[in-house]
Motif scaffolding. Structure first.
Motif, PDB file in Angstrom:
ATOM      1  N   GLN A  64       0.792  -1.332  -0.190  1.00  0.00           N
ATOM      2  CA  GLN A  64      -0.189  -0.028  -0.022  1.00  0.00           C
ATOM      3  C   GLN A  64       0.814   1.259   0.265  1.00  0.00           C
ATOM      4  OE1 GLN A  64      -3.357  -0.139  -0.233  1.00  0.00           O
ATOM      5  NE2 GLN A  64      -2.981  -2.241  -0.413  1.00  0.00           N
TER       6      GLN A  64
ATOM      7  N   TYR B  78      -9.341   1.715  15.483  1.00  0.00           N
ATOM      8  CA  TYR B  78     -10.288   1.461  14.192  1.00  0.00           C
ATOM      9  C   TYR B  78     -11.078   0.257  14.828  1.00  0.00           C
ATOM     10  CZ  TYR B  78     -11.349   0.210   9.520  1.00  0.00           C
ATOM     11  OH  TYR B  78     -12.204   0.240   8.437  1.00  0.00           O
TER      12      TYR B  78
ATOM     13  N   LYS C 240      -6.540  -1.747   4.421  1.00  0.00           N
ATOM     14  CA  LYS C 240      -7.065  -0.556   3.611  1.00  0.00           C
ATOM     15  C   LYS C 240      -7.894   0.335   4.398  1.00  0.00           C
ATOM     16  CE  LYS C 240      -6.318  -2.815  -0.861  1.00  0.00           C
ATOM     17  NZ  LYS C 240      -6.922  -3.819  -1.778  1.00  0.00           N
ATOM     18  N   GLY C 241      -8.730  -0.199   4.902  1.00  0.00           N
ATOM     19  CA  GLY C 241      -9.903   0.724   5.717  1.00  0.00           C
ATOM     20  C   GLY C 241      -9.350   1.517   6.701  1.00  0.00           C
TER      21      GLY C 241
ATOM     22  N   ASN D  81      -7.403   4.387   5.062  1.00  0.00           N
ATOM     23  CA  ASN D  81      -8.231   5.191   4.468  1.00  0.00           C
ATOM     24  C   ASN D  81      -8.861   6.100   5.529  1.00  0.00           C
ATOM     25  OD1 ASN D  81      -8.375   4.883   1.951  1.00  0.00           O
ATOM     26  ND2 ASN D  81      -9.853   3.115   1.865  1.00  0.00           N
ATOM     27  N   ASN D  82      -9.252   5.475   6.728  1.00  0.00           N
ATOM     28  CA  ASN D  82      -9.788   6.161   7.818  1.00  0.00           C
ATOM     29  C   ASN D  82      -8.872   7.301   8.496  1.00  0.00           C
ATOM     30  OD1 ASN D  82     -12.045   6.194   9.839  1.00  0.00           O
ATOM     31  ND2 ASN D  82     -10.505   5.558  11.427  1.00  0.00           N
TER      32      ASN D  82
ATOM     33  N   ASN E 115      -6.787   8.858   6.654  1.00  0.00           N
ATOM     34  CA  ASN E 115      -6.529   9.882   5.571  1.00  0.00           C
ATOM     35  C   ASN E 115      -7.470  10.665   5.635  1.00  0.00           C
ATOM     36  OD1 ASN E 115      -4.276   9.996   3.689  1.00  0.00           O
ATOM     37  ND2 ASN E 115      -5.072   8.251   2.662  1.00  0.00           N
ATOM     38  N   THR E 116      -8.872  10.311   5.930  1.00  0.00           N
ATOM     39  CA  THR E 116     -10.132  10.968   6.033  1.00  0.00           C
ATOM     40  C   THR E 116      -9.930  11.932   7.070  1.00  0.00           C
ATOM     41  OG1 THR E 116     -11.180   8.997   5.217  1.00  0.00           O
ATOM     42  CG2 THR E 116     -12.613  10.570   6.016  1.00  0.00           C
TER      43      THR E 116
ATOM     44  N   LYS F 264      -7.598  14.973   6.901  1.00  0.00           N
ATOM     45  CA  LYS F 264      -7.895  16.034   6.060  1.00  0.00           C
ATOM     46  C   LYS F 264      -8.624  17.303   6.540  1.00  0.00           C
ATOM     47  CE  LYS F 264      -8.181  13.172   1.784  1.00  0.00           C
ATOM     48  NZ  LYS F 264      -8.680  12.312   0.929  1.00  0.00           N
TER      49      LYS F 264
END
Ligand SMILES: Cc1cc2nc3c(=O)[nH]c(=O)nc-3n(C[C@H](O)[C@H](O)[C@H](O)COP(=O)(O)O)c2cc1C
Length: 183
Positions: free
Chosen positions: A30, A140, A172-173, A176-177, A179-180, A183
């Motif tokens: 990744q 998570y 991956k989840g 992504n979490n 990253n979100t 932001k």
């Protein structure tokens, strides 16, 4: 993205360290920068308020804080000891929680376990969530627990392709979490 990974087992042939090996490979796929450390890096005495008063927080706890600060996320694979968190890991969290500013606040964790018992160490992870979330970390929601026997690992891979895909999707989840939220 920089991810710190470690197994909270000190054992040479640790199944949790083997699971960390699988996750490191997924993280590299990744395009993450992986920093994997042996748990002995965070070696420290048993928590003692008198040691804290006289000499402050031990080096192992300061190193744990520094390594977390230098990471976007932290992945731990932990054995389950007596249905709960190994005392060694809880002790490391307790010492590190004494550092100001708060070392765990806002940190992102993904939790895994591996065990030769059928539950794969899952019960211990529910206990591990409590101090981490209590200290302000984002843990998570999904976790990964692995029942291990002699056929589970094939080098740095899981023999079961479905399990490998499940773990990859979890990771991956998790990424992504992060990253979100960043932001
Ligand atoms: C003190 C102690 C308590 C344990 N309790 C549990 C337990 O509650 N549940 C479980 O699945 N395995 C338990 N085990 C077995 C561990 O899952 C097994 O030793 C495992 O290999 C430890 O992880 P490691 O290989 O990464 O060191 C226990 C082992 C020890 C030493």
């Amino acid at each position: 993205m920089k991810i710190l990974t470690f197994s909270s087992s000190l054992r040479k042939d640790s199944v949790n360290s083997a699971l960390i090996g699988v996750v490191n490979k997924i993280l590299e796929e990744q395009k993450c920068e992986v920093n994997t450390l042996h748990f002995s890096t965070f070696d420290m005495p048993l928590y003692n308020g008198d040691i804290e008063s006289s000499s402050g927080v031990p080096k192992g706890a300061l190193r744990f804080r520094d390594e977390m600060d230098n990471s976007d996320g932290i992945i731990i694979s932990s054995p389950e000891y007596n249905y709960s968190v190994p005392g060694t890991l809880k002790n490391a969290i307790d010492w590190t929680s004494r550092i100001t500013p708060k070392a765990f606040k806002g940190k992102h964790f993904f939790l895994m376990s591996a065990s030769p018992a059928l539950a794969g160490g899952a019960r211990g992870l529910w206990h591990l969530r409590v101090p981490l979330e209590g200290l302000g970390s984002f843990v998570y929601p999904e976790m990964f627990s692995l029942f291990v026997n002699e056929t589970t690992f094939n080098g740095h891979e899981l023999s079961d392709k479905t399990l490998r895909t499940n773990l990859e999707n979890n990771i991956k989840g998790f990424l992504n979490n992060i990253n979100t939220r960043c932001k």
